[in-house]
Design a protein around this motif. Structure first.
Motif, PDB file in Angstrom:
ATOM      1  N   GLY B  55       0.825  -1.200   0.000  1.00  0.00           N
ATOM      2  CA  GLY B  55       0.000   0.000   0.000  1.00  0.00           C
ATOM      3  C   GLY B  55       0.859   1.248   0.000  1.00  0.00           C
ATOM      4  N   LEU B  56       0.222   2.353  -0.373  1.00  0.00           N
ATOM      5  CA  LEU B  56       0.937   3.611  -0.492  1.00  0.00           C
ATOM      6  C   LEU B  56       1.580   4.042   0.831  1.00  0.00           C
ATOM      7  CD1 LEU B  56       1.503   6.077  -2.297  1.00  0.00           C
ATOM      8  CD2 LEU B  56      -0.699   6.991  -1.590  1.00  0.00           C
ATOM      9  N   MET B  57       0.797   4.006   1.902  1.00  0.00           N
ATOM     10  CA  MET B  57       1.314   4.466   3.192  1.00  0.00           C
ATOM     11  C   MET B  57       2.351   3.497   3.758  1.00  0.00           C
ATOM     12  SD  MET B  57       0.441   7.402   3.981  1.00  0.00           S
ATOM     13  CE  MET B  57       0.002   8.221   2.455  1.00  0.00           C
ATOM     14  N   GLU B  58       2.104   2.201   3.466  1.00  0.00           N
ATOM     15  CA  GLU B  58       3.059   1.174   3.880  1.00  0.00           C
ATOM     16  C   GLU B  58       4.413   1.444   3.186  1.00  0.00           C
ATOM     17  OE1 GLU B  58       1.225  -2.463   2.732  1.00  0.00           O
ATOM     18  OE2 GLU B  58       2.879  -3.710   3.462  1.00  0.00           O
ATOM     19  N   HIS B  59       4.317   1.806   1.926  1.00  0.00           N
ATOM     20  CA  HIS B  59       5.502   2.109   1.127  1.00  0.00           C
ATOM     21  C   HIS B  59       6.252   3.303   1.718  1.00  0.00           C
ATOM     22  CE1 HIS B  59       7.946   2.596  -2.502  1.00  0.00           C
ATOM     23  NE2 HIS B  59       7.646   3.884  -2.480  1.00  0.00           N
ATOM     24  N   ARG B 159     -26.286   3.819   3.828  1.00  0.00           N
ATOM     25  CA  ARG B 159     -24.883   4.196   3.956  1.00  0.00           C
ATOM     26  C   ARG B 159     -24.298   3.677   5.272  1.00  0.00           C
ATOM     27  NH1 ARG B 159     -21.565   8.577   2.072  1.00  0.00           N
ATOM     28  NH2 ARG B 159     -22.336   7.822   0.075  1.00  0.00           N
ATOM     29  N   HIS B 160     -23.119   3.054   5.146  1.00  0.00           N
ATOM     30  CA  HIS B 160     -22.365   2.626   6.331  1.00  0.00           C
ATOM     31  C   HIS B 160     -21.145   3.528   6.464  1.00  0.00           C
ATOM     32  CE1 HIS B 160     -20.052  -0.030   9.013  1.00  0.00           C
ATOM     33  NE2 HIS B 160     -19.039   0.136   8.180  1.00  0.00           N
ATOM     34  N   VAL B 161     -20.930   4.071   7.639  1.00  0.00           N
ATOM     35  CA  VAL B 161     -19.697   4.813   7.900  1.00  0.00           C
ATOM     36  C   VAL B 161     -19.000   4.112   9.056  1.00  0.00           C
ATOM     37  CG1 VAL B 161     -18.669   7.039   8.485  1.00  0.00           C
ATOM     38  CG2 VAL B 161     -20.757   6.956   7.120  1.00  0.00           C
ATOM     39  N   GLY B 162     -17.832   3.531   8.765  1.00  0.00           N
ATOM     40  CA  GLY B 162     -17.117   2.751   9.783  1.00  0.00           C
ATOM     41  C   GLY B 162     -16.278   1.695   9.098  1.00  0.00           C
ATOM     42  N   PRO B 163     -15.624   0.831   9.880  1.00  0.00           N
ATOM     43  CA  PRO B 163     -14.712  -0.145   9.284  1.00  0.00           C
ATOM     44  C   PRO B 163     -15.424  -1.096   8.321  1.00  0.00           C
ATOM     45  CG  PRO B 163     -14.897  -0.435  11.679  1.00  0.00           C
ATOM     46  CD  PRO B 163     -15.657   0.778  11.336  1.00  0.00           C
ATOM     47  N   PRO B 198      -8.997   1.726   2.918  1.00  0.00           N
ATOM     48  CA  PRO B 198      -8.912   1.473   4.363  1.00  0.00           C
ATOM     49  C   PRO B 198      -7.522   1.764   4.927  1.00  0.00           C
ATOM     50  CG  PRO B 198      -9.136  -0.573   3.131  1.00  0.00           C
ATOM     51  CD  PRO B 198      -9.335   0.538   2.152  1.00  0.00           C
ATOM     52  N   GLU B 199      -6.531   1.867   4.051  1.00  0.00           N
ATOM     53  CA  GLU B 199      -5.188   2.135   4.548  1.00  0.00           C
ATOM     54  C   GLU B 199      -4.995   3.619   4.852  1.00  0.00           C
ATOM     55  OE1 GLU B 199      -0.677   1.375   4.039  1.00  0.00           O
ATOM     56  OE2 GLU B 199      -1.776   1.567   2.166  1.00  0.00           O
ATOM     57  N   ARG B 205     -14.189   6.506   9.512  1.00  0.00           N
ATOM     58  CA  ARG B 205     -14.708   7.409   8.484  1.00  0.00           C
ATOM     59  C   ARG B 205     -14.859   6.755   7.108  1.00  0.00           C
ATOM     60  NH1 ARG B 205     -10.843  12.239   8.910  1.00  0.00           N
ATOM     61  NH2 ARG B 205     -11.600  12.564   6.811  1.00  0.00           N
ATOM     62  N   ILE B 206     -14.638   5.452   7.035  1.00  0.00           N
ATOM     63  CA  ILE B 206     -14.768   4.764   5.753  1.00  0.00           C
ATOM     64  C   ILE B 206     -16.243   4.698   5.331  1.00  0.00           C
ATOM     65  CG2 ILE B 206     -14.658   2.444   4.745  1.00  0.00           C
ATOM     66  CD1 ILE B 206     -11.899   2.199   5.974  1.00  0.00           C
TER      67      ILE B 206
END
Lengths: 201, 301
Positions: B55-59, B159-163, B198-199, B205-206
């Motif tokens: 993932g981008l942030m992992e990178h 709508r679901h907001v959460g994991p 999710p990353e 807030r997803i």
């Protein structure tokens, strides 16, 4: 914990690859009658109507606090007319009753409301043909069939031989429980539970 | 054409990799990086994961750690400063992350006379001279992808907001509303629309929409909304197995497949069509079609 009828009545759904006796207590089903080749147009329409009703009723009751798992598709097979057997009768003449086992607390009123809701949306012309039926099979010979539906007759032959060896004769319609989803399980791994009600000869 | 798109995807990702190396101390925000690579933010994180293998942030985190390792060896700066430069607020957090990656605490690593670990050939590593070697991930198995043109599809949704692993609650609410309305009819389609990575987006807030395709008129009520999923071309592939592993199939579709496809991704969210029900199906037997929106094929506009 939500109600799972197959777990609740685990002894009735014992699935082993040799014939055994089971005792099937009275049970309630959503059911629809039809005629024609399995997988054909009429069959598929009936499957669709049955599932539409099963899920509409289940989700409506769940929202009211009564949760249960929608059971698997089952079917009763009527003997072909004129004494022919399934091997020789054309598939277009096969008659069947498709069923989904349903808890006893589901009532006619739930059925009526579901039909009304589905028909209001249109495209659910067959929902009205689904009925609520009780079935009491009592003593049955039961056996698990693993493999394509085309080879069911071998398992049926073994069940009838077992019944005869135990001084039993057929008493009621041949009953199948489709444990596997034929859309994703290859034919050689399809599991079907076969049940034949019997009585003392 | 196909070679040209692949080349273009690689060039665009390379632009991002170079920018990341040059700005390891910057905020490196998803939207800005996506813009740099001319990818819609909806798909960029997946294209990146698909082509780089992480993932981008992992990178970014890994590169910052690798730079820290280099600075430990090649400078006399205090470990606390190096930790801060690597983006760690506390010495403990830095030590933990460092040990996980290099097998030793930063102080021990500095004392040790061993050279820097030799990076493996495939991954992209931190290089102070900014020369980046990059070989995009190839898919080992071939992937069955169909391009389908679909009509706009109206859906009723909740709508679901959460994991992501809690989207079941949205489905429960949707079903409770939809059943008495007669929406669970024959051949009804269950669709999930995912908006966030999710990353990058914090779990709470997803955003995710649990949808049922509808045909006739339908009025929104309470938490039940109505929206239209855009028509057009989509790359469609089937994911086999648990929902937790959907990310891998997305990565293969958005990375290796898209890069070879000769097609550009369209700025609209991907969606999932659930072909069987998680209730009463073993996770390994679940079937999910993934729809990735594509721009019209060149020359068809």
């Amino acid at each position: 914990m939500k109600l799972d009828l197959y777990k609740e009545h685990a002894a009735e759904y014992k699935a082993v690859k040799k014939p055994i006796f089971v005792n099937a207590a009275p049970a309630q089903y959503l059911a629809v009658d039809g005629q024609g080749e399995p997988g054909g147009e009429c069959f598929e329409q009936c499957v669709g109507a049955l599932y539409a009703m099963a899920f509409t009723i289940k989700m409506t009751l769940k929202a009211k606090g009564q949760d249960y798992a929608v059971s698997k598709l089952e079917a009763l097979w009527y003997p072909p007319d004129g004494g022919a057997d399934f091997e020789t009768a054309p598939k277009s003449e096969w008659r069947w009753k498709l069923m989904i086992r349903t808890p006893d607390f589901v009532g006619k009123q739930d059925l009526r409301e579901a039909v009304k809701a589905l028909q209001r949306r249109g495209k659910n012309a067959n929902a009205g043909q689904v009925t609520l039926e009780k079935l009491h099979e009592g003593e049955c010979v039961q056996m698990l069939h693993v493999g394509p539906y085309e080879q069911l007759c071998e398992t049926i032959t073994a069940m009838l031989a077992f019944a005869e060896a135990n001084q039993r004769r057929q008493h009621g319609l041949h009953h199948e429980v489709y444990l596997s989803d034929p859309r994703r399980v290859p034919p050689e791994r399809l599991k079907t539970l076969l049940r034949q009600p019997v009585r003392k000869a | 054409m196909r070679d040209r798109t692949r080349h273009s995807y690689e060039q665009r990702i390379l632009r991002v990799l170079t920018h990341i190396q040059q700005h390891l101390d910057g905020p490196l925000e998803l939207d800005a990086l996506a813009g740099l690579a001319c990818f819609s933010p909806y798909h960029f994180h997946r294209v990146f994961t698909g082509m780089i293998g992480e993932g981008l942030m992992e990178h970014v985190r890994r590169l910052r750690l690798e730079r820290a390792a280099q600075r430990l060896k090649q400078s006399r700066r205090a470990i606390a400063d190096i930790a801060l430069e690597a983006g760690y607020g506390s010495h403990e957090a830095f030590t933990r992350a460092f040990r996980e990656r290099f097998g030793a605490a930063p102080s021990a690593f500095r004392r040790r006379h061993a050279p820097l670990p030799v990076p493996d050939g495939r991954a992209v590593h931190y290089t102070p001279d900014q020369v980046i070697r990059f070989s995009p991930k190839r898919s080992s198995r071939s992937m069955s992808v169909a391009i389908r043109t679909i009509r706009p599809q109206r859906v009723a949704f909740v709508r679901h907001v959460g994991p992501y692993d809690a989207v079941g609650e949205a489905w429960e609410r949707l079903m409770a509303r939809a059943a008495p309305m007669g929406l669970l009819g024959e051949s009804c389609q269950f669709i999930g629309v995912c908006y966030d990575d999710p990353e990058i987006t914090p779990p709470e807030r997803i955003r995710y929409d649990a949808c049922i395709a509808v045909s006739g008129p339908i009025r929104p009520r309470r938490d039940l909304g109505v929206q239209v999923i855009a028509g057009g071309d989509y790359a469609v592939t089937t994911h086999f197995g648990p929902y937790q592993r959907l990310g891998r199939t997305y990565a293969r579709l958005c990375g290796p497949w898209a890069a070879r496809s000769g097609r550009e991704l369209r700025a609209a969210p991907s969606f999932e069509v659930y072909l069987n029900s998680p209730e009463g199906t073993e996770p390994g037997d679940l079937l999910t079609d993934i729809y990735l929106p594509l721009m019209p094929a060149p020359g068809t506009e």
